[in-house]
Design a protein around this motif. Structure first.
Motif, short mmCIF file in Angstrom:
data_model
loop_
_atom_site.label_atom_id
_atom_site.label_comp_id
_atom_site.label_asym_id
_atom_site.label_seq_id
_atom_site.Cartn_x
_atom_site.Cartn_y
_atom_site.Cartn_z
N ILE A 188 -2.33 94.57 5.01
CA ILE A 188 -3.79 94.62 4.85
C ILE A 188 -4.45 93.85 5.99
N ALA A 189 -3.96 92.61 6.20
CA ALA A 189 -4.57 91.75 7.21
C ALA A 189 -4.52 92.42 8.58
N LYS A 190 -3.36 93.02 8.90
CA LYS A 190 -3.22 93.64 10.21
C LYS A 190 -4.10 94.87 10.35
N GLY A 191 -4.14 95.65 9.26
CA GLY A 191 -4.97 96.85 9.29
C GLY A 191 -6.43 96.50 9.49
N ILE A 192 -6.90 95.50 8.75
CA ILE A 192 -8.30 95.11 8.86
C ILE A 192 -8.58 94.53 10.23
N ALA A 193 -7.64 93.75 10.74
CA ALA A 193 -7.83 93.17 12.09
C ALA A 193 -7.97 94.28 13.12
N SER A 194 -7.14 95.33 13.01
CA SER A 194 -7.24 96.35 14.05
C SER A 194 -8.55 97.13 13.95
N VAL A 195 -9.04 97.35 12.72
CA VAL A 195 -10.33 98.03 12.60
C VAL A 195 -11.44 97.13 13.15
N THR A 196 -11.42 95.86 12.76
CA THR A 196 -12.48 94.94 13.19
C THR A 196 -12.54 94.81 14.69
N TRP A 197 -11.39 94.51 15.30
CA TRP A 197 -11.40 94.30 16.75
C TRP A 197 -11.72 95.58 17.50
N GLY A 198 -11.25 96.69 16.98
CA GLY A 198 -11.59 97.97 17.59
C GLY A 198 -13.09 98.19 17.57
N PHE A 199 -13.69 97.90 16.43
CA PHE A 199 -15.12 98.09 16.25
C PHE A 199 -15.89 97.17 17.20
N VAL A 200 -15.48 95.90 17.22
CA VAL A 200 -16.17 94.92 18.07
C VAL A 200 -16.09 95.33 19.54
N ALA A 201 -14.89 95.73 19.97
CA ALA A 201 -14.71 96.10 21.37
C ALA A 201 -15.61 97.27 21.74
N VAL A 202 -15.62 98.28 20.87
CA VAL A 202 -16.43 99.46 21.17
C VAL A 202 -17.92 99.11 21.16
N ALA A 203 -18.33 98.31 20.18
CA ALA A 203 -19.75 97.94 20.07
C ALA A 203 -20.19 97.17 21.31
N ILE A 204 -19.37 96.22 21.73
CA ILE A 204 -19.74 95.44 22.93
C ILE A 204 -19.86 96.36 24.13
N PHE A 205 -18.87 97.23 24.30
CA PHE A 205 -18.91 98.13 25.44
C PHE A 205 -20.15 99.01 25.40
N MET A 206 -20.43 99.57 24.25
CA MET A 206 -21.58 100.47 24.13
C MET A 206 -22.88 99.74 24.46
N CYS A 207 -23.01 98.50 23.97
CA CYS A 207 -24.24 97.75 24.22
C CYS A 207 -24.41 97.43 25.69
N ILE A 208 -23.31 97.12 26.35
CA ILE A 208 -23.40 96.82 27.78
C ILE A 208 -23.72 98.08 28.56
N TYR A 209 -23.04 99.14 28.21
CA TYR A 209 -23.15 100.36 29.01
C TYR A 209 -24.44 101.12 28.75
N TYR A 210 -24.85 101.18 27.48
CA TYR A 210 -26.03 101.98 27.16
C TYR A 210 -27.21 101.14 26.69
N MET A 211 -27.14 99.82 26.81
CA MET A 211 -28.22 98.94 26.43
C MET A 211 -28.70 99.20 25.00
#
Lengths: 624, 348
Positions: free
Chosen positions: A443-466
């Motif tokens: 569970i912990a690993k699954g949730i970690a991969s979803v969370t970090w994946g989400f964070v990484a994508v969100a950060i990238f999107m915000c930087i790239y598309y403001m």
């Protein structure tokens, strides 16, 4: 042009609200609870048990969050494990009069910590699969051949008694595989037998045999063949339910899988040997004569010892009863028990015994007309009288138990009589054990991969598309919320592949947003006004989004249709994820954009990141 | 921020032949490894027994191997899994053996080898869930009780189940391929359908090639990943085809391969960014997902990497070789005014 009507916003707010409500229960975690379930097939737990449990807790001054009945067991939730342990002892003492022979299983369990009002809205957390929770999993194969053989055996007996009743002479009845072969001395006998058998046995087709002697071969019609197999599977599932209940730990999963398989999942159990022991256990049924002699009557009233050669058992309804030690028949000879109605339209239980059973029944019943016969169910070495009907006439291979009973009681009794045995033998063909710590780790690993994946994508999107990136990220979050809510509503079983699919859905959901944002940039590059660019961006990207999602959906549906186990778990989340991402990226993100930009009449620029304009010479693509 | 500033269309199709040769080579290499080495199927497919045990200190795999080998199960595998304390033991299916008893036997033998005894234990977790499990007890040198070996997971699968799964997988694959080809053929043109599906099969074969070469375990989860890649990777081709159709309408002077070049170039940034973000998520799965999700994430990673390449150089190029023409996509004036076509307005 970039304004949404009010109803669209209202719809989105409703979706957001529903999403939040149904996702919520997943975040509360689980609290200790005590579960009271039936310890014997003859004991049923009903809503009256709630009162008994509440009363017991009240007298012991233990405070429960709530006590509820959920169809097969009563569950009470507590604040901490100390209270839980105390409550378990109190409840066990209150419901089980005799601790050595408990009628109810009082077990520790876990219940969602989410508040009652959520449960009232039918908002429950997702069910965690074994790989996330730990436990054992069995896949059992039902031997359908054996079920059909058993049915054919029963048919043979039926044919014999039918022909005897109508005085049709035959030269021998035998079973050949799954068909019944009846030999005759002459063709006339065969024809009259054929008429009789065709009329009285609707599920069998009769054809003349191929040998030199006149004969009839009866075999089950295809649809009855299916019905026999389905009934066998159902009965096995019922029997398994009864046996597994005894483990009493947590809600077990017992499901049909395919045509002839049963999946049994027992969360919280790690001991496969004991689980197999219980699954493989057979309750046995015995038919014995009741002793109604004066000595026995005296013994019942307590004035005399139990007469020699008899035993004392408890009847389900009426109290103690004295029966002879000698066994008339055992459950092995019982082929079927069904609830039905007798000629006076009173509820009855119809029993069918095999050929050997029929012979014995005929003899015993002839000699004991007017006396009572007890049907005793043995479980864990202890017997209990299910019913003790009076014998009214000579019995054959089929007989009825009638008396003052309701339809429900007739159903229950039939179920009880069937419950002891399996309709067909089963074999464990797949077995899994997952340790509880491994589950927690998963569970912990699954949730970690979803969370970090989400964070990484969100950060990238915000930087790239403001700002548009922020909208996309919000849409992504909305997508995740909807997906969780849908899965919770469907009460899907969440497993590790499911979490993986959720992560993948996030990655793929961003595709639609990228398509839209790129399209808007392109429109701006080509000199469109900001409002027009937004409009065109969303409109034009839609066709592409639809196309690309449909192809992914095709793969998802294929997985759903042909997959099993982990693949199905993956596919469900995958397919739902595509649908929610379609909705959230097209409707939700546009709503945000419209809300932000839609009302500005003189919009000069969009915060969508840098838009680089090519030199004028490159206006025409390809060769200038 | 903007990463892609492409002034002119990149002449991808000029080099199509070279790229196709390269993809054909990689494809051939993947097939070669698939044929010579074969896939290392998990027990879900082959049937057999997997036992995972956890030891308090770094495990002595040699000792475990020796203990299990003595029991005579035939060809066994003992390896570390995840960390040095986790050991995975794989046993093949054997005729006449009561498979479901194997786990108990092996665990008992391993426990005895650690001079412990197996007992059943009813335990209540800190959350209040009661758990009954088999544990192996032995006394440490100082007299305290230790658990020299813990059973963390076990799986037993009969051979029949495996064969059925393989058949189901083949059906799923077939259905997916057929479905996608039909969809593309309806939505675009059969040439695109064929090109798209060949490109994506190319990706899948390459993923399988990797699994064959490194002998990574091919489990049901990996299969799910492979099929997800099939759907996902078609996305790319669809986006490009979509642009091809639009460009055919918009730029009437360009010839087919210029149109394709334009379509690829103008979707370039979207392709890279989409793949990049999907890859971010998958990488996060690869890093944080632990050993259970490892090969699943791995299959996706390879699939995504090759997905970009194949949709550009394989799908588009194949469509070109198949002779896609303007007339294939833009049919008569009646079609042009199709009110359902959101691209209808794009005609200049």
């Amino acid at each position: 042009m970039n304004r949404y009507p009010l109803w669209k916003y209202a719809m989105l707010i409703v979706a957001l609200l529903i999403g939040t409500i149904y996702t919520l229960p997943n975040f509360f975690g689980e609290a200790p609870a005590v579960q009271v379930s039936s310890g014997k097939v003859t004991v049923k737990v009903d809503s009256a048990m709630v009162g008994r449990v509440e009363q017991a807790l009240k007298t012991a001054e233990i405070k429960a969050d709530f006590v509820q009945f959920d169809g097969s067991s009563v569950k009470a939730r507590f604040a901490d494990t100390d209270t839980q342990m105390k409550a378990k002892d109190v409840i066990a003492k209150a419901v089980n009069a005799d601790p050595a022979d408990p009628s109810y299983i009082v077990a520790l369990n876990l219940l969602s910590r989410s508040p009652q009002w959520l449960a009232k809205l039918y908002a429950f957390p997702m069910y965690l699969g074994l790989d996330l929770r730990g436990g054992v999993h069995f896949l059992m194969q039902v031997d359908m051949k054996a079920a059909l053989t058993k049915k054919a055996e029963a048919l043979t007996g039926d044919v014999r008694s039918l022909l005897r009743d109508k005085n049709i002479r035959h030269a021998g009845i035998s079973r050949d595989g799954n068909s019944v072969v009846v030999a005759f001395r002459d063709v006339e006998a065969r024809e009259s037998a054929r008429r009789l058998l065709t009329d009285s046995m609707a599920d069998v087709q009769w054809l003349p045999g191929s040998g030199a002697e006149p004969s009839l071969v009866g075999s089950l019609k295809p649809q009855s063949l299916v019905a026999v197999q389905e009934a066998a599977l159902k009965q096995n599932i019922t029997t398994l339910h009864n046996r597994v209940n005894e483990l009493g730990t947590t809600e077990p999963v017992i499901q049909q899988s395919g045509l002839d398989r049963i999946v049994v999942q027992l969360p919280g159990v790690q001991d496969t040997a004991r689980a197999k022991d219980i699954i493989g256990r057979t309750a046995t049924l015995e038919l014995r004569m009741v002793d109604d002699s004066t000595e026995a009557q005296a013994a019942l009233s307590g004035a005399a010892p139990v007469p020699f050669g008899t035993e004392r058992y408890m009847d389900r309804g009426f109290g103690p009863i004295i029966v002879k030690r000698q066994v008339v028949l055992t459950g092995d000879n019982l082929n079927d028990a069904q609830a039905g109605f007798d000629e006076n339209h009173n509820p009855s239980v119809n029993l069918t015994v095999d050929a050997k059973g029929a012979r014995i029944m005929k003899e015993v019943s002839r000699e004991n007309i007017g006396k009572r016969m007890a049907i005793i169910l043995f479980e864990k070495g202890k017997g209990e009288v299910v019913t003790a009907p009076r014998i009214n006439s000579e019995l054959g291979n089929r007989f009825q138990i009638t008396g003052a009973m309701s339809t429900q009681e007739a159903n229950d009794t039939a179920l009880l009589l069937r419950a002891g045995s399996l309709a067909a033998p089963m074999e464990i063909i797949e077995e899994r054990t997952i340790g509880p710590s491994l589950g927690a780790e998963n569970i912990a690993k699954g949730i970690a991969s979803v969370t970090w994946g989400f964070v990484a994508v969100a950060i990238f999107m915000c930087i790239y598309y403001m700002l548009f990136g922020l909208f996309s990220s919000l849409a992504l979050g909305f997508n995740l919320l909807l997906l969780m809510a849908l899965l919770s509503m469907l009460q899907a079983t969440m497993s590790l592949p499911g979490i993986a699919a959720m992560a993948l859905a996030l990655g793929m959901a961003i595709d639609s947003n990228v398509l839209i944002n790129e399209r808007i940039r392109e429109e701006l590059r080509n000199g469109a006004s900001p409002q027009a660019a937004i409009h065109a961006g969303y409109e034009r990207a839609f066709a592409t989004i639809l196309d690309s999602n449909v192809t992914t959906l095709i793969a998802g549906v294929a997985l759903l249709a042909f997959g099993s186990g982990p693949i199905k778990g993956f596919a469900v989340v995958h397919c739902l994820g595509i649908l929610t991402s379609l909705f959230s990226s097209v409707v939700f993100s546009r709503a945000l954009v419209n809300l932000w930009y839609g009302r500005q009449k003189k919009l000069k620029s969009l915060a969508i990141g840098q838009v680089w304009r090519p030199e004028p010479e490159a206006d025409v693509p390809g060769k200038a | 921020m903007e990463l892609f500033r492409i002034k002119r269309d990149i002449p991808f199709m000029k080099h199509a032949l070279i790229f196709n040769a390269i993809s054909f080579l990689t494809f051939a290499v993947a097939v070669f490894f698939l044929v010579t080495r074969g896939l290392h199927f998990s027990i879900e497919f082959t049937g057999g027994t997997v036992i995972e045990v956890e030891t308090p200190a770094a495990a002595d795999t040699e000792k475990i191997r020796h203990t299990v080998e003595k029991m005579g199960f035939g060809e066994i595998q003992v390896q570390n899994f995840g960390s040095s304390r986790d050991v995975m033991i794989r046993l093949p299916v054997r005729e006449g053996e009561k498979q479901t008893e194997v786990v108990d036997k092996v665990f008992a033998a391993l426990c005895t080898a650690e001079s412990g005894t197996v007992s059943r234990h009813q335990q209540i977790t800190d959350k209040g869930e009661s758990i009954s499990k088999q544990i192996c007890n032995s006394s440490a040198a100082d007299g305290s009780k230790v658990e020299p070996i813990k059973l963390s997971r076990s799986e037993v699968v009969g051979p029949a189940v495996g064969a059925e799964l393989a058949w189901d997988a083949a059906k799923a694959l077939g259905f997916t391929i057929l479905g996608i080809v039909i969809y593309l053929a309806i939505r675009f043109e059969w040439k695109f359908g064929v090109a798209g599906i060949i490109a994506n099969l190319h990706d899948i074969v390459i993923i399988l090639g990797f699994f064959a070469y490194f002998q990574w375990e091919f489990s049901l989860a990996v299969l799910a990943a492979v099929l997800a890649v099939l759907g996902y990777s078609v996305n790319e081709s669809v986006v490009i085809f979509d642009r091809v159709r639009e460009a055919f309408r918009k730029y009437r002077k360009l010839n087919t391969h210029e149109v394709i070049d334009h379509a690829i170039t103008s979707t370039m940034s979207r392709t890279i960014i989409t793949h990049g973000s999907t890859q971010l998520v998958v990488l996060s799965m690869l890093i944080f997902g632990g050993p259970t999700l490892h090969y699943f994430a791995m299959a996706l990673t390879i699939g995504i990497c090759f997905g970009i390449y194949s949709s550009v150089f394989v799908a588009a190029a194949l469509a070109m070789w198949l002779g896609v023409k303007r007339e294939d996509l833009i049919k008569g004036p009646a079609n042009k005014e199709d009110p359902d076509d959101p691209n209808a307005g794009a005609v200049v």
